[in-house]
Scaffold this motif. Structure first.
Motif, PDB file in Angstrom:
ATOM      1  N   SER A   1      -3.153   7.215  -1.181  1.00 35.76           N
ATOM      2  CA  SER A   1      -4.092   7.235  -2.225  1.00 35.76           C
ATOM      3  C   SER A   1      -3.737   8.374  -3.175  1.00 35.76           C
ATOM      4  CB  SER A   1      -5.648   7.654  -1.643  1.00 35.76           C
ATOM      5  OG  SER A   1      -6.053   6.379  -0.867  1.00 35.76           O
TER       6      SER A   1
ATOM      7  N   GLU B   1       0.741  -1.242  -0.116  1.00 36.40           N
ATOM      8  CA  GLU B   1      -0.145  -0.059   0.027  1.00 36.40           C
ATOM      9  C   GLU B   1       0.771   1.467   0.159  1.00 36.40           C
ATOM     10  OE1 GLU B   1      -3.699   1.664   2.880  1.00 36.40           O
ATOM     11  OE2 GLU B   1      -3.076  -0.059   2.962  1.00 36.40           O
TER      12      GLU B   1
ATOM     13  N   LYS C   1      -8.170  -0.153  -2.037  1.00 33.59           N
ATOM     14  CA  LYS C   1      -8.578   1.131  -1.602  1.00 33.59           C
ATOM     15  C   LYS C   1      -9.992   1.385  -1.763  1.00 33.59           C
ATOM     16  CE  LYS C   1      -4.336   3.290  -0.466  1.00 33.59           C
ATOM     17  NZ  LYS C   1      -4.041   4.035   0.600  1.00 33.59           N
TER      18      LYS C   1
END
Length: 339
Positions: A134, A131, A155
């Motif tokens: 965003s 990850e 996400k």
């Protein structure tokens, strides 16, 4: 003299009907393109002869796939995500693909620096392992305009194909394993809001405690990394009142915790039990074999490649999907029953 290959031989190899093989090789309808290619490839490999001669497969240029891993997940020794990348490197050889490896440094993520393979348009698809923010991912999607698959994370605010391990159930299983061995004082090691994987594993831990009427203690939720996800072992500190067991969000953290416990005079598992997650730890990091939940890396990689190649060939539906790949518990040496 070598025996001629028959349609039934190909059908037996692929576990399909002879009619399906015949229709696929004759170009008839009713056979998916994916299965048709598989049948043609197998027929060519086995040396099947049609009336026009042997089947000759068209040679195609390899598909270039950029693999992006954030620098924060790579340490001085091979990490779990490096193992995932290695599995990709093995798998692409069977799929006529090439990997373009990119390490995303912290400053590049903050400054929205475009990966070289994307900037120079040498990649046709992107795999992101682990990850990242965003904001960066949204920029990458907008700039690249190519298929992207997230591996080991998803996400909710970004509609992209994702392949993840069963984080919730895996840690739920590990925590219940401790409870079955008599432990009720169980701490969780992992910065809960650092990333979605750690958060989901915490939720599995929480559910196991809740179902067994065990209260969650805030002082037994122990940080192990910075808010953006970089592991910082210095953050690991033992609580004043010690539990009898620790559920760790990964094996690397579990190994570091075991070292800290040893420095404080605790033995694992004689005094305190420890479980981890991943079933991956670089050789020599821990003398004790850690009971853990094994992530099925091979299957995650297989599914990820299928998704991105299907997108490139236009076979995937427009709707994005999250695929959860199950693993299994591996019992080793780090847990002992208590009265």
């Amino acid at each position: 003299m070598k025996k001629a290959v028959r349609l039934s031989d190909i059908a037996k190899r692929l576990d399909v009907s002879t009619v399906t093989v015949s229709n696929a090789l004759a170009g008839q309808k009713g056979v998916s393109e994916e299965l048709r290619e598989k049948i043609r490839s197998t027929a060519a490999e086995m040396g099947y002869q049609t009336r026009q001669g042997p089947i000759i497969l068209e040679k195609t240029n390899p598909v270039n796939i950029a693999v992006i891993i954030a620098d924060k997940y790579l340490g001085s020794y091979p990490s779990f995500y490096w193992k995932v990348y290695q599995e990709f490197a093995l798998a692409v050889k069977r799929k006529n693909c090439m990997l373009l490896y990119e390490v995303l440094k912290d400053e590049d993520e903050k400054n929205f620096v475009i990966p070289l393979s994307v900037k120079e348009k040498t990649a046709e698809g992107i795999v992101v392992i682990g990850e990242i923010s965003s904001e960066y991912l949204k920029m990458l999607i907008e700039v690249s305009q190519m298929p992207i698959v997230f591996v080991d994370f998803s996400k909710i605010d970004i509609r992209v194909d994702s392949v993840v391990s069963d984080n919730f159930y895996g840690m739920y299983l590990m925590t219940n394993y401790l409870i079955e061995h008599g432990h009720r004082d169980i701490a969780y090691v992992g910065t809960v809001l650092a990333n979605n994987s750690i958060k989901d594993r915490y939720c599995g831990y929480y559910k196991a405690l809740m179902e067994n009427h065990i209260p969650v203690r805030e002082d037994w939720i122990i940080d192990d990394r910075a808010p953006l996800g970089k592991m910082e072992i210095d953050r690991l500190s033992l609580p004043e009142e010690m539990p009898t067991a620790f559920a760790c969000n990964c094996d690397l953290v579990a190994s570091e915790l075991i070292k800290i416990l040893a420095q404080r005079g605790y033995r694992v598992p004689e005094d305190i039990s420890v479980v981890g997650y991943d079933n991956y730890l670089y050789t020599g990091l821990c003398d004790i074999k850690i009971t853990t939940y094994e992530v099925n890396i091979e299957e995650m990689v297989k599914v990820s490649l299928e998704k991105i190649l299907n997108r490139l060939k236009g076979r995937q539906s427009d709707s994005e999907t999250i695929r959860i790949v199950s693993g299994h518990m591996v019992v080793k040496e780090s847990v002992k029953s208590v009265n």
